[in-house]
Scaffold this motif. Structure first.
Motif, PDB file in Angstrom:
ATOM      1  N   ASN A  80      24.281  16.606  36.707  1.00 60.12           N
ATOM      2  CA  ASN A  80      25.077  15.432  36.353  1.00 60.12           C
ATOM      3  C   ASN A  80      25.095  15.232  34.841  1.00 60.12           C
ATOM      4  N   LYS A  81      23.946  15.435  34.220  1.00 59.91           N
ATOM      5  CA  LYS A  81      23.836  15.222  32.776  1.00 59.91           C
ATOM      6  C   LYS A  81      24.702  16.201  31.978  1.00 59.91           C
ATOM      7  N   LYS A  98      15.778  16.970  40.800  1.00 58.49           N
ATOM      8  CA  LYS A  98      15.731  17.239  39.359  1.00 58.49           C
ATOM      9  C   LYS A  98      16.912  18.115  38.938  1.00 58.49           C
ATOM     10  N   ALA A 136      20.108  15.975  38.998  1.00 56.14           N
ATOM     11  CA  ALA A 136      20.176  15.083  37.837  1.00 56.14           C
ATOM     12  C   ALA A 136      20.567  15.856  36.581  1.00 56.14           C
ATOM     13  N   LYS A 137      20.018  17.051  36.412  1.00 49.95           N
ATOM     14  CA  LYS A 137      20.370  17.871  35.248  1.00 49.95           C
ATOM     15  C   LYS A 137      21.837  18.289  35.310  1.00 49.95           C
TER      16      LYS A 137
END
Length: 173
Positions: A102-103, A96, A99-100
């Motif tokens: 990368n965002k 998680k 992913a954050k």
């Protein structure tokens, strides 16, 4: 004292913890409503009766909350739901966070942003050394596509998972 986001640029924390200490963490630090907790303790479902859902056990409850910081602003904290396989939630927390990253573009492979989410992984002493997923997470932590720029690991020494005396448990005590 100043808060975590002013000192370190952390705007979000993702926490993984197994069962021991989870209820205290939820209620004392993460503003989990006592009413919801007591409803769950009394055996009532946490979902509205019109929803075709069943609840989970008490030790798997989760919370997501914005915590105000002393210097102003807030830090978003997510405590992940935990399955009964003690350490597996840590992999989910790391994923998680990645992913954050990368965002928002804060990973080392996508440029450095001004802030970064942080993984806080709370382990029981026996589970930490006894479950292979812990070593897999550490082994993969420097690989492109898996790095989270580090994580914080707290290991609780609750002596529950061991059957030996404290003097015979390891050489690092």
């Amino acid at each position: 004292s100043s808060g975590i986001n002013a000192e370190y640029g952390v705007e979000e924390v993702v926490i993984a913890i197994a069962h021991r200490g989870r209820i205290s963490l939820l209620t004392e630090l993460l503003d989990f409503p006592y009413e919801r907790l007591l409803r769950k303790y009394s055996g009532l479902n946490e979902f509205h009766p019109s929803e075709k859902s069943i609840g989970d056990v008490l030790s798997h409850l989760w919370q997501s909350v914005d915590l105000e910081q002393p210097e102003g602003g807030s830090v978003h904290v997510s405590l992940l739901p935990n399955p009964s396989h003690l350490e597996v939630a840590n992999s989910v927390a790391l994923g998680k966070v990645r992913a954050k990253m990368n965002k928002i573009g804060s990973s080392p492979f996508y440029g450095d942003g001004d802030s970064s989410p942080l993984a806080l992984l709370i382990h029981g002493d026996a589970a930490f050394i006894g479950q292979g997923v812990t070593y897999e997470n550490a082994h993969m932590s420097k690989l492109p596509g898996y790095s989270t720029n580090g994580s914080v690991h707290l290991i609780t020494n609750n002596l529950i998972g061991f059957t030996s005396d404290m003097d015979n448990q390891g050489s690092s005590f």
